[in-house]
Design an enzyme around this catalytic site. Structure first.
Site, PDB file in Angstrom:
ATOM      1  N   GLU A   1      -3.826   7.849  -5.086  1.00  0.00           N
ATOM      2  CA  GLU A   1      -3.992   7.174  -6.382  1.00  0.00           C
ATOM      3  C   GLU A   1      -5.201   7.737  -7.108  1.00  0.00           C
ATOM      4  OE1 GLU A   1      -4.013   2.942  -5.719  1.00  0.00           O
ATOM      5  OE2 GLU A   1      -2.032   2.973  -4.791  1.00  0.00           O
TER       6      GLU A   1
ATOM      7  N   HIS B   1      -0.939   0.568  -9.916  1.00  0.00           N
ATOM      8  CA  HIS B   1      -1.628  -0.353  -8.990  1.00  0.00           C
ATOM      9  C   HIS B   1      -2.157  -1.549  -9.785  1.00  0.00           C
ATOM     10  CE1 HIS B   1      -3.696  -0.603  -4.832  1.00  0.00           C
ATOM     11  NE2 HIS B   1      -3.407  -1.806  -5.297  1.00  0.00           N
TER      12      HIS B   1
ATOM     13  N   ARG C   1       0.851  -1.175   0.000  1.00  0.00           N
ATOM     14  CA  ARG C   1       0.000   0.000   0.000  1.00  0.00           C
ATOM     15  C   ARG C   1       0.896   1.237   0.000  1.00  0.00           C
ATOM     16  NH1 ARG C   1      -3.479  -2.568  -1.738  1.00  0.00           N
ATOM     17  NH2 ARG C   1      -5.608  -2.857  -0.987  1.00  0.00           N
TER      18      ARG C   1
HETATM   19  C1  GLV Z   1      -4.827  -4.836  -4.317  1.00  0.00           C
HETATM   20  O1  GLV Z   1      -4.060  -3.989  -4.009  1.00  0.00           O
HETATM   21  C2  GLV Z   1      -5.589  -5.586  -3.389  1.00  0.00           C
HETATM   22  O2  GLV Z   1      -5.585  -5.272  -2.187  1.00  0.00           O
HETATM   23  O3  GLV Z   1      -6.255  -6.538  -3.805  1.00  0.00           O
END
Ligand code: GLV
Length: 380
Positions: free
Chosen positions: A306, A328, A277
């Site tokens: 983000e 991401h 994260r």
């Molecule tokens: C992606 O970052 C998730 O948490 O699935």
């Protein structure tokens, strides 16, 4: 599992209403075929919170959410007496206020396991791309700057094979990353603030010992748990796999775990990879560390904000050759994201988590439902 072919499709006596903040593909059809009334937010961007509140106030039974949706007391209050479940399509759930969910007695589910390998392999590929300068090398070719073959000009990368990697966080994804590192004969410095999986470490060491004994490798690789600072000081690569935990949420918070002080412990030749994260890394500190060459490079898939803002210091052209920026994307593989099979895909697992709660599977006992996260809110 309800999606298995040998089971008849079940049609509900009661029509459940669900609002999905994004399209999760064919898993929506699976719900509709069961008689659910599902409304899907039609745009790729996240809906405004005011819209989520309106939908919840209108009386939906379930919400399908993503990691971009803030789900807190305001949402649970809006759904009081009607909202029964929040089903998140992600393994991370730091966007959902767990204490609030427990206070309002709303179970929420996530999609752990099915994205473990996809995320771990992406972290591994990011590490290789960064260290071997693949992005910079391709630009050289595309921009007609490749004028000669030369032993070391215009630049060189660093090998991954045989190096030492610090794996910060040895949950599912950290362990999967370590499994992949075995094939590259990497030494592993493990750190986990919550739990040390010594049995796993022993197994990996046995495999390294066997590879050495059978003559597959010259140098025997090793793996061990060490304190955080030792992991940072000793590593050629650092791969981050911790959940985001802010102060007050855990005795070992991970918010800004990587900051000026901790980044300065890393070797100047080391690389940082973050697929966990964004707020685990202080981005201003990282940009400084890259500009001033405290570390050799970083590859990020996640950010404090983000999508990555236009004025992010990470976009500084001066560090572009050593800073890889991904959108991401680590779990973004076809089957992982969209399979309707709850054992294979995030979409399938998300739908199944929702179904378990709404249809009262497992005798209606939330604590027995495998995809529910906040089981502690429902104990006796
Ligand atoms: C992606 O970052 C998730 O948490 O699935």
């Amino acid at each position: 599992m309800i999606f298995k072919k040998d089971l008849p499709e079940k049609t509900m006596d009661k029509k459940f209403r669900v609002f999905a903040t994004c399209d999760i593909g064919e898993a929506i059809d699976v719900l509709r075929k069961r008689g659910y009334e599902v409304e899907v937010y039609p745009h790729p961007e996240a809906p405004p919170k005011s819209l989520i509140l309106d939908k919840v106030k209108s009386g939906v039974d379930g919400l399908i959410t993503t990691l971009r949706d803030p789900i807190d007391a305001e949402v649970f209050e809006a759904g009081k007496g009607k909202l029964k479940v929040v089903a998140q399509i992600a393994v991370g759930f730091d966007n959902i206020n767990r204490a609030d969910a427990n206070r309002y007695k709303i179970p929420f589910t996530h999609t752990a396991d099915v994205l473990t390998e996809a995320t771990a392999e992406f972290a591994f590929f990011m590490m290789g791309t960064l260290a071997r300068k693949m992005w910079t090398a391709e630009h050289l070719t595309r921009e007609h700057q490749w004028g000669y073959w030369h032993p070391y000009l215009p630049f060189l990368g660093d090998e991954v094979t045989g190096k030492t990697v610090a794996v910060i966080g040895t949950g599912r994804i950290g362990l999967a990353f370590i499994k992949k590192s075995v094939g590259f004969d990497m030494n592993v410095l493990c750190y986990d603030p919550a739990y040390e999986n010594q049995a796993f470490v022993r197994t990996i060491q046995e495999i390294h010992d066997l590879r050495h004994a059978r003559g597959l490798v010259k140098d025997k690789a090793w793996i061990k748990y060490v304190p955080f600072e030792e992991a940072l000081r000793g590593a050629d690569f650092v791969s981050v796999h911790v959940p985001l935990l802010r102060a007050g949420e855990s005795a070992t918070p991970t918010y800004h775990l990587f900051n000026e002080k901790t980044l300065s412990l890393m070797k100047s030749t080391a690389y940082l990879v973050n697929t966990s994260r964004g707020p685990v890394v202080d981005e201003a500190a990282l940009a400084l560390a890259l500009r001033e060459n405290w570390i050799a490079g970083a590859a990020l898939d996640v950010y404090e904000q983000e999508p990555l803002p236009a004025d992010s210091p990470l976009r500084d052209p001066a560090i572009a050759d050593r800073c890889r920026l991904m959108p991401h994307f680590a779990s973004a593989a076809r089957i992982t994201r969209l399979s309707t099979d709850p054992d294979k895909g995030m979409a399938g697992r998300c739908a199944q988590g929702l179904i378990d709660v709404l249809e009262g599977n497992y005798g209606g006992d939330v604590t027995k439902m495998p995809y529910v996260v906040n089981k502690e809110g429902f104990g006796k």
